[in-house]
Design a protein around this motif. Sequence first.
Motif, short mmCIF file in Angstrom:
data_model
loop_
_atom_site.label_atom_id
_atom_site.label_comp_id
_atom_site.label_asym_id
_atom_site.label_seq_id
_atom_site.Cartn_x
_atom_site.Cartn_y
_atom_site.Cartn_z
N ARG A 172 0.85 -1.19 0.00
CA ARG A 172 0.00 0.00 0.00
C ARG A 172 0.88 1.24 0.00
O ARG A 172 1.99 1.23 0.54
N VAL A 173 0.37 2.31 -0.62
CA VAL A 173 1.17 3.52 -0.84
C VAL A 173 1.44 4.23 0.48
O VAL A 173 0.53 4.55 1.24
N GLU A 174 2.74 4.48 0.74
CA GLU A 174 3.14 5.28 1.89
C GLU A 174 3.63 6.67 1.47
O GLU A 174 3.52 7.62 2.23
N SER A 175 4.19 6.76 0.28
CA SER A 175 4.72 8.04 -0.21
C SER A 175 4.48 8.12 -1.71
O SER A 175 4.63 7.12 -2.43
N TRP A 176 4.11 9.33 -2.18
CA TRP A 176 3.70 9.51 -3.59
C TRP A 176 4.11 10.92 -3.98
O TRP A 176 3.47 11.89 -3.60
N ASN A 177 5.20 11.07 -4.74
CA ASN A 177 5.73 12.41 -5.01
C ASN A 177 5.00 13.09 -6.17
O ASN A 177 4.19 12.47 -6.88
N PRO A 196 -2.07 -0.77 -5.27
CA PRO A 196 -1.93 -0.41 -6.69
C PRO A 196 -2.99 -1.03 -7.58
O PRO A 196 -3.29 -0.49 -8.65
N TYR A 197 -3.57 -2.17 -7.17
CA TYR A 197 -4.63 -2.78 -7.98
C TYR A 197 -5.86 -1.88 -8.04
O TYR A 197 -6.65 -1.97 -8.98
N ASP A 198 -6.02 -1.02 -7.03
CA ASP A 198 -7.13 -0.07 -7.03
C ASP A 198 -6.80 1.22 -7.75
O ASP A 198 -7.67 2.08 -7.90
N LEU A 199 -5.53 1.35 -8.18
CA LEU A 199 -5.09 2.62 -8.76
C LEU A 199 -4.59 2.48 -10.19
O LEU A 199 -5.18 3.06 -11.11
N ILE A 200 -3.51 1.71 -10.38
CA ILE A 200 -2.75 1.84 -11.62
C ILE A 200 -2.47 0.53 -12.34
O ILE A 200 -1.87 0.55 -13.42
N GLN A 206 -2.48 -8.28 -13.14
CA GLN A 206 -2.34 -8.35 -11.68
C GLN A 206 -1.68 -9.63 -11.19
O GLN A 206 -0.86 -9.58 -10.26
N PRO A 207 -1.95 -10.80 -11.78
CA PRO A 207 -1.22 -12.01 -11.34
C PRO A 207 0.28 -11.88 -11.52
O PRO A 207 1.06 -12.32 -10.66
N ARG A 208 0.70 -11.28 -12.63
CA ARG A 208 2.14 -11.11 -12.85
C ARG A 208 2.74 -10.13 -11.84
O ARG A 208 3.86 -10.34 -11.36
N ILE A 209 2.00 -9.08 -11.50
CA ILE A 209 2.50 -8.11 -10.52
C ILE A 209 2.57 -8.74 -9.13
O ILE A 209 3.47 -8.45 -8.34
N SER A 210 1.64 -9.64 -8.82
CA SER A 210 1.70 -10.34 -7.53
C SER A 210 2.97 -11.18 -7.44
O SER A 210 3.65 -11.21 -6.40
N THR A 211 3.31 -11.86 -8.53
CA THR A 211 4.55 -12.63 -8.57
C THR A 211 5.76 -11.71 -8.44
O THR A 211 6.73 -12.03 -7.73
N LEU A 212 5.69 -10.56 -9.10
CA LEU A 212 6.78 -9.58 -9.02
C LEU A 212 6.96 -9.08 -7.59
O LEU A 212 8.09 -8.96 -7.08
#
Length: 394
Positions: A172-177, A196-200, A206-212
């Motif tokens: 979850r996002v803690e900092s966003w410049n 990020p799944y709710d944002l970008i 999403q499965p690939r990003i979960s593995t990442l």
Amino acid sequence: LANSTGPCTGAELSENLKGFKITVMKFISFKRRSDRHNAKLVPTILGCWWVASMIQGFAGTIAASLQGLYLEDARTSDLMKSRFVKEKGFRSLVGAPIIRNRELIGVVHTGWLSIHPRNEREFRLLEITAERCANAIYNCQLHENMQDLLKHLTLQIDQMPVGNIVWDVNFRVESWNPAAERIFGYPAAEALGRHPYDLIVPKEIQPRISTLWKGLLAEEPWAFHSINENITRDGRTIICEWFNTLLRKADDTPFGVLSMVLDITERNEIDERLRRTMGNLRRAMEGTIMILALTVETKDPYTAGHQRRVANLARAIATEMGLPSDQIDGIRHAGFVHDVGKVGVPSEILSKPGKISQIEFDLIKTHAQAGYDLLKNIEFPWPIARMVLEHHER
């Protein structure tokens, strides 16, 4: 002082100081310069505006000697230069240097409105106070330095053109410049705390990003860099390049991930256009080479098919030698046109059925130089003109 240790506790020190009838306790911060006798005591930390000679006055003498000092009567002492002390009616004074790591950073002193005899225990209490002041000033400096560093770091992060996002271990996002705001369209207030799944991240990747993400937490090298499709707040699909770093606490426990992100959508489009343009140019070049080869073949029956066979044989040899693919292509293209100089040789000589004379043979041998002269001003990606010039051993 409440947490002080040693021969005198903080409570004892506080109780003893109450009995001193202290009217003022003054902290003066100094920076020593190289010339001990001519140096000035310049206030640098606590905002005192008094500047004195290193060897003048009560505080100046303490600073110069780096030793504590007791003054029985300030009214009659030559060391007393402070008009403030005299106006307030101080009589006896005691002071001690504030030292840390063998460096003078100030002087602490206190006084009485009447003559007060020297007391070794009180003197020691003031020295302990000076030690505590040194620690307090040092801690204050550290805090100020940390605040300055934090301000500079925040400014750099806010000004950088690269998106800077910090994720916690729950992704979850803690900092966003501000650069991340510009890339994805979400203001920081709207992005903080969200997944990020709710944002970008598009649903299909999403499965690939979960593995990442799992790879990042396991510090797998392949997870530190990726190029992904992302979506913006207004629904656009963009291509982003991500550089990720696992963040750890002092005890080596992971506490998040720092991601640096670039929107490379435009760069990808330019690269794709460039690839298409290069492909078109290569095909045009190959077409030009084939036309040159056919021109020679239509003039010389012997040459018909010969250049193609030489090109294929040269490519096979280059491949067997393990040459780079681009170099193999250059050799193949040179093979297609290695006899292009024969266009300058009369057809009667090239197609003569009988034995040719020495003069005719000498004329045929000029075809290597003639081919070089035809091709030398054409900017091929390879040195084709020179290969044509040198394709005969003599």
